[in-house]
Design an enzyme around this catalytic site. Sequence first.
Site, mmCIF file in Angstrom:
data_model
loop_
_atom_site.group_PDB
_atom_site.id
_atom_site.type_symbol
_atom_site.label_atom_id
_atom_site.label_comp_id
_atom_site.label_asym_id
_atom_site.label_seq_id
_atom_site.Cartn_x
_atom_site.Cartn_y
_atom_site.Cartn_z
ATOM 1 N N CYS A 125 0.805 -1.233 0.000
ATOM 2 C CA CYS A 125 0.000 0.000 0.000
ATOM 3 C C CYS A 125 0.836 1.281 0.000
ATOM 4 O O CYS A 125 0.729 2.089 -0.921
ATOM 5 C CB CYS A 125 -0.932 0.000 1.200
ATOM 6 S SG CYS A 125 -1.936 -1.473 1.272
HETATM 7 C C1 UGA Z 1 -1.394 0.564 5.577
HETATM 8 C C2 UGA Z 1 -2.212 1.533 6.443
HETATM 9 O O1 UGA Z 1 -1.733 1.518 7.783
HETATM 10 C C3 UGA Z 1 -3.695 1.145 6.438
HETATM 11 O O2 UGA Z 1 -4.454 2.110 7.170
HETATM 12 C C4 UGA Z 1 -4.194 1.125 4.980
HETATM 13 O O3 UGA Z 1 -5.545 0.709 4.906
HETATM 14 C C5 UGA Z 1 -3.343 0.137 4.189
HETATM 15 O O4 UGA Z 1 -1.952 0.557 4.245
HETATM 16 C C6 UGA Z 1 -3.844 0.163 2.765
HETATM 17 O O5 UGA Z 1 -3.719 1.194 2.099
HETATM 18 O O6 UGA Z 1 -4.484 -0.817 2.336
HETATM 19 P P1 UGA Z 1 -0.361 -1.888 5.922
HETATM 20 O O7 UGA Z 1 0.391 -1.629 4.666
HETATM 21 O O8 UGA Z 1 -1.092 -3.163 6.082
HETATM 22 O O9 UGA Z 1 -1.466 -0.722 6.176
HETATM 23 O O10 UGA Z 1 0.685 -1.841 7.117
HETATM 24 P P2 UGA Z 1 1.144 -0.783 8.224
HETATM 25 O O11 UGA Z 1 0.871 -1.347 9.554
HETATM 26 O O12 UGA Z 1 0.635 0.557 7.947
HETATM 27 O O13 UGA Z 1 2.726 -0.806 8.007
HETATM 28 C C7 UGA Z 1 3.311 -0.327 6.798
HETATM 29 C C8 UGA Z 1 4.813 -0.369 6.902
HETATM 30 O O14 UGA Z 1 5.286 0.621 7.812
HETATM 31 C C9 UGA Z 1 5.391 -1.690 7.394
HETATM 32 O O15 UGA Z 1 6.528 -2.003 6.626
HETATM 33 C C10 UGA Z 1 5.775 -1.403 8.834
HETATM 34 O O16 UGA Z 1 6.825 -2.218 9.294
HETATM 35 C C11 UGA Z 1 6.178 0.049 8.747
HETATM 36 N N1 UGA Z 1 6.052 0.794 10.012
HETATM 37 C C12 UGA Z 1 4.832 0.996 10.570
HETATM 38 C C13 UGA Z 1 7.179 1.331 10.600
HETATM 39 O O17 UGA Z 1 8.311 1.181 10.108
HETATM 40 N N2 UGA Z 1 7.036 2.080 11.751
HETATM 41 C C14 UGA Z 1 5.826 2.283 12.322
HETATM 42 O O18 UGA Z 1 5.768 2.982 13.367
HETATM 43 C C15 UGA Z 1 4.694 1.736 11.725
#
Ligand code: UGA
Length: 452
Positions: A275
């Site tokens: 995403c």
């Molecule tokens: C993300 C959004 O959080 C959702 O709200 C959205 O619906 C989704 O994309 C989408 O567009 O369908 P997702 O990709 O499943 O969700 O995962 P996240 O939990 O957001 O994490 C994304 C990335 O950021 C991961 O690689 C994670 O490791 C990283 N991350 C997350 C960090 O490095 N630090 C953080 O504090 C949070």
Amino acid sequence: MQDTMSVTVIGLGYVGIVTAACLSSRGILVYCHDINPEKLSAIRNGVSPIYEPGLEDLLRNAVMNGRLRVVEDPAEGISRSSYTIITVGTPSLSDGSADLSQVFSAAETIGKCLRSLNQRHVVVLRSTVPPGTTIGPFMNILESFSGKKCGLDFGLCFNPEFLREGSAVEDTLNPDRIVIGCIDQKSGEELLSLYRALHQEQLPPVIMTTPTSAELIKYANNAFLAMKISFINMISRLCEKLPGGNVDEVAAGIGADKRIGPYFLKAGLGWGGSCFPKDLRALRRIFLEAGLKPHLIDATIEINDGQVEWVCRLLERELSTLSGKRIAILGAAFKEFTDDVRESQAIRLANRLLNSGASISIFDPAATINVSKVLDGKVDIAKSIDECLENADAAVIATPWPVFRSLTPEKLREKMKGKIIIDARRIIDPKLFESSEFRLLILGSYMESRRE
Ligand code: UGA
């Protein structure tokens, strides 16, 4: 003949399958369709095509009690339901913009069905699309294939989703808010009644807006979250240079300010997945096409790309060269609790190290099959942490799986050749390594210069 409160879901990726399973778990009849026959046959047998906590139980129950029905022909579902939700993919094209071909093809299919439908139907677009798509080309296709007038003869909404992989069921059943971008009041109220049936007494705050604003909310939401992570990763690099520096402490300090909030401030190897990268690229294109400069989006992407390079340079500095070195990468999924490796920073790190002549062993508790699809033949895919560490000159924690917290000097000593550990996800307790011979480098914590 229409069934009461029934929905057709077209496109059974992450969003589609979770939406279908959650709706049917609340007694709503769901017809679901996808062009991939293997997916359909798995679902028909109550088997989830993706790894997602809680999903398979919901699916199995829904299939068993007949609330979730797979249809080969979407018309079979559309003609019997009052809503069609579109959750097909919108992958990146080579210029970064969103490929809308699946969305348009779904609109054509629905338009053709609407032509002969005598009952009211609401079309709900839930795929991420550029602002203007719903009331522009999407609506035009629906109208021209149905021969009917949007608003008058059928309803239309853009309804973005905010679920995260790994907690998709929980996020769908308990969202922070529901955003409904509706073509008119009636369509919005109709979609709201579906959400009332899903959430019952626990209906979250609802934001009713135009389809265009709702489309932009989705992109801006993901871009803002990615920007928060890149911001803290920028601060993280500075912390590494300052004696006493610790980025988690800084994140906790700023996160306690209600205006900032504590979420998405975990520093590390950066963001990946299906995403954020795709949506940031698409939003960047949308800015450029509007004649605007996407300053913050560019910086957000640049910092993220730089995190992989940062770790490579760290390894190079510690090992003198990467060529011929054996690096153990712990974690391959783009985040913990998923088997998804799409645009994973761990996979990018593996490829980058391979290009510098290193040999790689990689272990992930859930993503082995997917790793073999993207890295097969190029790396050794280990079946356990121990196997991954065997003879490694250095180890990097690339995905924050809780199981990697159990790494101790005793465990590493048994298997590894070298003494360099990079915790690129900040999950190891540095106290465990304090008086050991290992050099533990934690991204975002002060790094003493190398002992010669
Ligand atoms: C993300 C959004 O959080 C959702 O709200 C959205 O619906 C989704 O994309 C989408 O567009 O369908 P997702 O990709 O499943 O969700 O995962 P996240 O939990 O957001 O994490 C994304 C990335 O950021 C991961 O690689 C994670 O490791 C990283 N991350 C997350 C960090 O490095 N630090 C953080 O504090 C949070």
